[in-house]
Structure formats: C-alpha cells, structure tokens
Write a protein that holds these residues in place. Sequence first.
Motif, PDB file in Angstrom:
ATOM      1  N   ARG A   1      42.840 -32.868 -47.192  1.00 32.13           N
ATOM      2  CA  ARG A   1      42.319 -31.734 -47.969  1.00 32.13           C
ATOM      3  C   ARG A   1      43.243 -30.550 -47.697  1.00 32.13           C
ATOM      4  O   ARG A   1      43.361 -30.083 -46.562  1.00 32.13           O
ATOM      5  CB  ARG A   1      40.897 -31.402 -47.564  1.00 32.13           C
ATOM      6  CG  ARG A   1      40.338 -30.210 -48.346  1.00 32.13           C
ATOM      7  CD  ARG A   1      38.847 -30.046 -48.173  1.00 32.13           C
ATOM      8  NE  ARG A   1      38.189 -31.078 -48.968  1.00 32.13           N
ATOM      9  CZ  ARG A   1      37.283 -31.926 -48.496  1.00 32.13           C
ATOM     10  NH1 ARG A   1      36.922 -31.869 -47.249  1.00 32.13           N
ATOM     11  NH2 ARG A   1      36.738 -32.827 -49.277  1.00 32.13           N
ATOM     12  N   ARG A   2      43.905 -30.101 -48.717  1.00 36.82           N
ATOM     13  CA  ARG A   2      44.840 -28.976 -48.604  1.00 36.82           C
ATOM     14  C   ARG A   2      44.063 -27.669 -48.684  1.00 36.82           C
ATOM     15  O   ARG A   2      43.140 -27.545 -49.490  1.00 36.82           O
ATOM     16  CB  ARG A   2      45.868 -29.017 -49.733  1.00 36.82           C
ATOM     17  CG  ARG A   2      46.637 -30.317 -49.779  1.00 36.82           C
ATOM     18  CD  ARG A   2      47.840 -30.255 -48.921  1.00 36.82           C
ATOM     19  NE  ARG A   2      48.531 -31.550 -48.907  1.00 36.82           N
ATOM     20  CZ  ARG A   2      49.521 -31.812 -48.105  1.00 36.82           C
ATOM     21  NH1 ARG A   2      49.938 -30.893 -47.261  1.00 36.82           N
ATOM     22  NH2 ARG A   2      50.086 -32.982 -48.118  1.00 36.82           N
ATOM     23  N   LEU A   3      44.427 -26.737 -47.840  1.00 40.37           N
ATOM     24  CA  LEU A   3      43.787 -25.424 -47.880  1.00 40.37           C
ATOM     25  C   LEU A   3      44.515 -24.558 -48.896  1.00 40.37           C
ATOM     26  O   LEU A   3      45.742 -24.403 -48.825  1.00 40.37           O
ATOM     27  CB  LEU A   3      43.818 -24.758 -46.510  1.00 40.37           C
ATOM     28  CG  LEU A   3      42.978 -25.407 -45.429  1.00 40.37           C
ATOM     29  CD1 LEU A   3      43.055 -24.591 -44.142  1.00 40.37           C
ATOM     30  CD2 LEU A   3      41.539 -25.549 -45.865  1.00 40.37           C
ATOM     31  N   ASN A   4      43.789 -24.024 -49.826  1.00 39.72           N
ATOM     32  CA  ASN A   4      44.347 -23.140 -50.837  1.00 39.72           C
ATOM     33  C   ASN A   4      44.009 -21.706 -50.445  1.00 39.72           C
ATOM     34  O   ASN A   4      43.108 -21.084 -51.011  1.00 39.72           O
ATOM     35  CB  ASN A   4      43.787 -23.489 -52.215  1.00 39.72           C
ATOM     36  CG  ASN A   4      44.466 -22.704 -53.314  1.00 39.72           C
ATOM     37  OD1 ASN A   4      45.541 -22.157 -53.124  1.00 39.72           O
ATOM     38  ND2 ASN A   4      43.811 -22.625 -54.459  1.00 39.72           N
TER      39      ASN A   4
ATOM     40  N   ASP B   1      51.802 -21.988 -47.999  1.00 43.62           N
ATOM     41  CA  ASP B   1      53.133 -22.549 -48.233  1.00 43.62           C
ATOM     42  C   ASP B   1      54.138 -22.160 -47.144  1.00 43.62           C
ATOM     43  O   ASP B   1      55.320 -22.492 -47.244  1.00 43.62           O
ATOM     44  CB  ASP B   1      53.644 -22.098 -49.601  1.00 43.62           C
ATOM     45  CG  ASP B   1      53.724 -20.583 -49.733  1.00 43.62           C
ATOM     46  OD1 ASP B   1      53.075 -19.861 -48.935  1.00 43.62           O
ATOM     47  OD2 ASP B   1      54.433 -20.105 -50.644  1.00 43.62           O
ATOM     48  N   LEU B   2      53.696 -21.490 -46.088  1.00 42.34           N
ATOM     49  CA  LEU B   2      54.601 -21.075 -45.013  1.00 42.34           C
ATOM     50  C   LEU B   2      55.117 -22.276 -44.230  1.00 42.34           C
ATOM     51  O   LEU B   2      54.394 -23.261 -44.027  1.00 42.34           O
ATOM     52  CB  LEU B   2      53.891 -20.127 -44.043  1.00 42.34           C
ATOM     53  CG  LEU B   2      53.572 -18.731 -44.553  1.00 42.34           C
ATOM     54  CD1 LEU B   2      52.672 -17.994 -43.551  1.00 42.34           C
ATOM     55  CD2 LEU B   2      54.861 -17.943 -44.798  1.00 42.34           C
TER      56      LEU B   2
ATOM     57  N   LEU C   1      49.272 -16.363 -41.622  1.00 44.83           N
ATOM     58  CA  LEU C   1      50.019 -15.107 -41.581  1.00 44.83           C
ATOM     59  C   LEU C   1      51.455 -15.337 -41.145  1.00 44.83           C
ATOM     60  O   LEU C   1      51.723 -16.156 -40.260  1.00 44.83           O
ATOM     61  CB  LEU C   1      49.331 -14.135 -40.620  1.00 44.83           C
ATOM     62  CG  LEU C   1      47.834 -13.903 -40.862  1.00 44.83           C
ATOM     63  CD1 LEU C   1      47.252 -13.035 -39.750  1.00 44.83           C
ATOM     64  CD2 LEU C   1      47.593 -13.286 -42.223  1.00 44.83           C
ATOM     65  N   GLY C   2      52.370 -14.608 -41.746  1.00 48.74           N
ATOM     66  CA  GLY C   2      53.786 -14.684 -41.429  1.00 48.74           C
ATOM     67  C   GLY C   2      54.593 -14.370 -42.672  1.00 48.74           C
ATOM     68  O   GLY C   2      54.062 -14.371 -43.781  1.00 48.74           O
ATOM     69  N   SER C   3      55.895 -14.122 -42.499  1.00 48.44           N
ATOM     70  CA  SER C   3      56.721 -13.811 -43.666  1.00 48.44           C
ATOM     71  C   SER C   3      57.323 -15.074 -44.263  1.00 48.44           C
ATOM     72  O   SER C   3      57.109 -15.364 -45.440  1.00 48.44           O
ATOM     73  CB  SER C   3      57.810 -12.793 -43.306  1.00 48.44           C
ATOM     74  OG  SER C   3      58.551 -13.256 -42.190  1.00 48.44           O
TER      75      SER C   3
ATOM     76  N   GLY D   1      49.856 -18.498 -33.471  1.00 46.71           N
ATOM     77  CA  GLY D   1      50.347 -19.866 -33.424  1.00 46.71           C
ATOM     78  C   GLY D   1      51.540 -20.036 -34.341  1.00 46.71           C
ATOM     79  O   GLY D   1      51.507 -19.610 -35.502  1.00 46.71           O
ATOM     80  N   ASP D   2      52.612 -20.621 -33.816  1.00 43.77           N
ATOM     81  CA  ASP D   2      53.800 -20.859 -34.639  1.00 43.77           C
ATOM     82  C   ASP D   2      53.858 -22.294 -35.162  1.00 43.77           C
ATOM     83  O   ASP D   2      54.801 -22.685 -35.834  1.00 43.77           O
ATOM     84  CB  ASP D   2      55.078 -20.504 -33.883  1.00 43.77           C
ATOM     85  CG  ASP D   2      55.229 -21.227 -32.561  1.00 43.77           C
ATOM     86  OD1 ASP D   2      54.272 -21.860 -32.095  1.00 43.77           O
ATOM     87  OD2 ASP D   2      56.331 -21.148 -31.979  1.00 43.77           O
TER      88      ASP D   2
END
Length: 174
Positions: free
Chosen positions: A28-31, A36-37, A128-130, A146-147
């Motif tokens: 199950r993909r989280l939308n 997409d990071l 979160l992240g660029s 978390g990375d």
Amino acid sequence: PATQEVVLGDGGRVAFDRLLFATGSAPRRLNIPGSDLAGVHYLRTRDDADAIRHAAARAHRVVVVGGGWIGAEVAASLRQLGLPVALVTPGSVPLERVLGEEVGSVYRDLHAERGVELVTNQRASAFLGSTAVEAIETADGTRIEGDLVVVGGGRPPRQQLAAEGSFDVGGVIL
C-alpha cells in the motif's frame, strides 16, 4: 468458475474440483507529501529488500511506518543491525489489528527491550526533506528524524487477474 477449469496462457486447460485463487498482494503506497523523496522504501520483492539493506548501510536513523507484520519485522531486523529505529503505528501496540492488544503488547515490549522507539496511535502525514527524506511528520505534527524510511502500511490484494477472469472484485475478491 462455472466450468471448473483454469485456462492457461498457452490455451491449455486444467480442471479443478476446488480452486485456491492466491493473487498475492501489493504494498500500500502512501499518497502523502514527500512520498517521492529518495530514501522512502517499500518491501515487496527481493530487489526491494536489497535496496533497503544497501540504504541501511549508509543510514543514521530509520523510521518504519506501519505496525503490522512487515513493519514489525523490518524494525526488528534493522535494529539488530545496530541502527536507531522508530516504529510508527496507528494502533496502541504493534500488530494490534491482527493479534489484538494483549498479544500485541508482547511485541511492543520485545521491541522496546531491544531499543526500538515506539510511536503509537500515530499515522504518517508527510515525508520531509528537499531531495531525500530527512524526517516524517505524524498526523499530530510530531517530527521524527530519519534518513531511511520503510513503509509497511498494509497489503491490498492484487485484483487484476481476478477482474480479467470475470471474478467480482471491489477492494477484495468477492
């Protein structure tokens, strides 16, 4: 189903008295924002497992989203590798939906004893992240660093073959 035969791709037929139609499942993909990071992973195939293992070798902290079987096992495995791991689950304990709160509390205690940080009664609302994931945000606004993120958030059944075979589908094979 009416003829009690399975028609193969080459046109051959196999008769049956009873049929177990095991279609498998898909992650199950989280939308949610940031899905997409780089650094956000799902586990379904061996290639997925290899990618997670490769990412874990470089990771500083892991967030596992989902407290079912996949999420609980991934959290345990990555913790055994010595990584700091946070497990985010919508239930009050891991595996609550499948095992109930009493048995799930056994898993909660095992994870906690082995150093897994448990974040219960929460759902991820954003990554979160660029360009690469740096943290997740939960529905109540909590930020969890978390990375590497592994999402184990359910497994809907694959329905394409059933629909093509004229089975009644609607989220499940009816």
